[in-house]
Design an enzyme around this catalytic site. Structure first.
Site, mmCIF file in Angstrom:
data_model
loop_
_atom_site.group_PDB
_atom_site.id
_atom_site.type_symbol
_atom_site.label_atom_id
_atom_site.label_comp_id
_atom_site.label_asym_id
_atom_site.label_seq_id
_atom_site.Cartn_x
_atom_site.Cartn_y
_atom_site.Cartn_z
ATOM 1 N N GLY A 239 0.624 -1.267 -0.057
ATOM 2 C CA GLY A 239 0.027 0.192 -0.024
ATOM 3 C C GLY A 239 0.807 1.434 0.107
ATOM 4 C CD GLU A 284 1.217 -8.917 2.027
ATOM 5 O OE1 GLU A 284 -0.111 -8.378 1.553
ATOM 6 O OE2 GLU A 284 0.820 -9.970 2.942
ATOM 7 N N PRO A 285 4.994 -4.971 -0.744
ATOM 8 C CG PRO A 285 6.968 -4.301 -0.908
ATOM 9 C CD PRO A 285 6.181 -4.996 -0.174
ATOM 10 N N GLY A 286 3.962 -3.301 -3.861
ATOM 11 C CA GLY A 286 3.923 -3.705 -5.393
ATOM 12 C C GLY A 286 4.250 -2.374 -5.798
ATOM 13 N NE ARG A 287 -0.014 2.500 -5.959
ATOM 14 C CZ ARG A 287 -1.239 2.180 -6.858
ATOM 15 N NH1 ARG A 287 -1.048 2.922 -8.145
ATOM 16 N NH2 ARG A 287 -2.311 1.491 -6.709
ATOM 17 N NE ARG A 323 -2.480 3.137 -11.583
ATOM 18 C CZ ARG A 323 -2.503 4.497 -11.205
ATOM 19 N NH1 ARG A 323 -2.263 5.408 -12.018
ATOM 20 N NH2 ARG A 323 -3.021 4.750 -10.057
ATOM 21 C CB CYS A 358 -14.520 2.490 -30.257
ATOM 22 S SG CYS A 358 -13.582 2.645 -31.779
ATOM 23 C CD GLU A 359 -15.656 1.630 -24.417
ATOM 24 O OE1 GLU A 359 -16.300 2.347 -23.666
ATOM 25 O OE2 GLU A 359 -16.026 0.431 -24.792
ATOM 26 C CE1 TYR A 387 -1.525 -3.666 -8.744
ATOM 27 C CE2 TYR A 387 -0.722 -1.648 -7.948
ATOM 28 C CZ TYR A 387 -0.843 -2.742 -7.770
ATOM 29 O OH TYR A 387 -0.723 -3.474 -6.573
HETATM 30 C C1 LIG Z 1 -2.304 -5.443 -4.067
HETATM 31 C C2 LIG Z 1 -2.004 -6.019 -2.687
HETATM 32 C C3 LIG Z 1 -0.692 -5.684 -2.403
HETATM 33 C C4 LIG Z 1 0.157 -4.547 -3.049
HETATM 34 O O1 LIG Z 1 -0.339 -3.326 -3.003
HETATM 35 P P1 LIG Z 1 0.569 -2.050 -3.533
HETATM 36 O O2 LIG Z 1 -0.397 -1.036 -3.117
HETATM 37 O O3 LIG Z 1 0.879 -2.233 -4.896
HETATM 38 O O4 LIG Z 1 1.572 -2.019 -2.329
HETATM 39 C C5 LIG Z 1 -0.234 -6.236 -1.041
HETATM 40 N N1 LIG Z 1 -1.079 -7.142 -0.524
HETATM 41 C C6 LIG Z 1 -1.923 -7.426 -1.064
HETATM 42 C C7 LIG Z 1 -2.792 -8.784 -0.310
HETATM 43 C C8 LIG Z 1 -2.708 -7.105 -2.112
HETATM 44 O O5 LIG Z 1 -3.763 -7.540 -2.589
#
Ligand SMILES: *Cc1c(COP(=O)(O)O)cnc(C)c1O
Length: 430
Positions: A239, A284-287, A323, A358-359, A387
């Site tokens: 997050g 659990e970082p993604g972004r 997005r 086409c949107e 994303y």
């Molecule tokens: C999507 C998700 C993340 C990653 O979220 P980011 O905002 O990209 O860091 C981590 N844990 C869980 C369970 C998720 O669904």
């Protein structure tokens, strides 16, 4: 941290001139910086080093290109997955199931079977029915399935409502007040093994407060469960947000300072309460790891003026990057060739940057001030590493763009551009 910058008025990524790169790969194209991903990983790692016992589980859904998974694994990342397909990709990239946590509200039987057979580290459970299904599947295999409960802490997260997950009105997790009771139930199920506890409050959060609030609310519960059953981890989810606005105006250093100051604030607020738990902590970082490491390169196809608007129609569309359409995501847009600052600003005009799909939702920016641009001009849509491509589709039968990884002075294609033949894969005419 941010590896894209102007050099002699041409946008570069690491040591690569992006204009020249496009002569080889064409538009649209996703371009990532390996250095930026490594830097973000290392900075996060460094910020939490005082914890001693912690892991960074990269949220694969943010960007699941095999080379990026491999790169992060080499940095020491574990993985947080949300489908069997993601586990398959992690394994293909050389990762291990024993270093994956499996999240998601709708795990299917065949996914649970696959993850169990591969030896997943933990199923992060989101409902009681899921618990029972996993217990049954593990029983049939004569195994014990390792699990953690995902707690919904019911805290407010200041983010777009589509990416907020930590309130009772969201579909995610198990209600805070039922957690003790459900752990007792797990303990009584013979084919489940309690491994941890998890939470995730949402995405693109730029203040430490909601994370702190969730952790403070959960801490006594986590301690209690730990004393009762012995936990191997507490995952506080992902997050962490990134900067989406003004990314290139600021020089790389000041962007780095801003991102760092947020990371510092986040670590400063959380280190003490997390340390006090005396438990391995998972992130659990993604972004945060990949978001600002990617740009989408596109070119202007046409200019079009209506009585109300100036449109720049570009060759990337919402199928390549959804997005803006999906959650009003903002992305800065920069020409690959810049003129001098002063020259530019006096000539800026307000335009809508839109794609060919086409949107009416197919746009990247509305009423955006940009220097005058014409057919053939190349643009970079910034901050698309997370994303972006993963949400791509073939809508309007548009082949997906290639992905290119920059690393120092090299640029390598890590996924080729789709061809027309890819568009009919698996289809039949009867
Ligand atoms: C999507 C998700 C993340 C990653 O979220 P980011 O905002 O990209 O860091 C981590 N844990 C869980 C369970 C998720 O669904």
């Amino acid at each position: 941290m941010f590896s894209f910058h102007y050099l002699n008025n041409v946008l570069h990524g690491e040591g690569i001139n992006l204009e020249s790169l496009l002569k080889e790969v064409g538009t649209p194209a996703y371009v990532y910086s390996a250095r930026s991903i490594r830097d973000h990983f290392r900075e996060l790692n460094h910020a939490f080093a005082p914890l001693e016992n912690y892991r960074i589980c990269y949220a694969v859904k943010a960007n699941s290109n095999l080379t990026i998974l491999r790169l992060l694994q080499e940095e020491g990342a574990w993985f947080d997955i949300v489908s069997a397909g993601e586990l398959f990709k992690v394994l293909r990239a050389g990762g291990k199931a024993a270093q994956c946590t499996f999240a998601g509200v709708g795990k299917m039987s065949h996914e649970i079977e696959y993850a169990l057979d591969e030896g997943i580290y933990s199923f992060n459970i989101e409902s009681e029915e899921e618990l029972e299904l996993i217990n049954d599947i593990a029983k049939r295999r004569g195994l014990k399935a390792p699990i953690a409960l995902r707690v919904n802490p019911d805290v407010d997260t200041p983010t777009h409502h589509y990416i907020s997950t930590g309130k009772n009105k969201n579909k995610f997790g198990i209600a805070f007040h039922r957690i003790e009771e459900i752990y007792a139930k797990v303990a009584a199920l013979p084919h489940l093994a309690i491994r941890g506890i998890q939470t995730h409050i949402g995405s693109q959060i730029l203040t430490a407060t909601p994370f702190l609030e969730a952790i403070e609310k959960l801490a006594p519960l986590v301690m209690k469960i730990h004393q009762r059953y012995g936990l191997e981890f507490f995952s506080i989810g992902g997050g962490l947000g990134i900067l989406y606005e003004g990314v290139l105006e600021k020089n790389a250093q000041s962007l780095e300072e801003q991102e760092n100051s947020f990371l510092k604030a986040y670590a400063h607020a959380l280190l003490r309460p997390l340390k006090a738990l005396r438990l391995p902590i998972f992130f659990e970082p993604g972004r945060f790891l990949v978001g600002n490491a990617g740009v989408l390169l596109t070119q202007v196809l046409y200019r079009k003026e209506t009585s109300e608007k100036n449109f720049l129609i570009v060759d990337a569309g919402m199928n390549d990057l959804i997005r803006p359409a999906l959650y009003q995501g903002h992305h800065d847009i920069k020409p690959l060739k810049a003129k001098s600052r002063e020259q530019e600003e006096s000539l800026f005009e307000k335009v809508d940057v839109v794609g060919p799909v086409c949107e009416s939702g197919d746009f990247f920016a509305r009423d955006r001030l940009l220097p005058p641009l014409h057919a053939g001009d190349k643009l970079a849509i910034l901050s698309v590493g997370a994303y972006g491509m993963v949400m791509g589709s073939n809508y309007n039968a548009r082949p997906l763009p290639p992905e290119i990884l920059l690393d120092g002075n090299t640029a390598k294609v890590i996924r080729r551009r789709q061809r027309w033949e890819d568009l009919i894969q698996g289809e039949r005419t009867l």
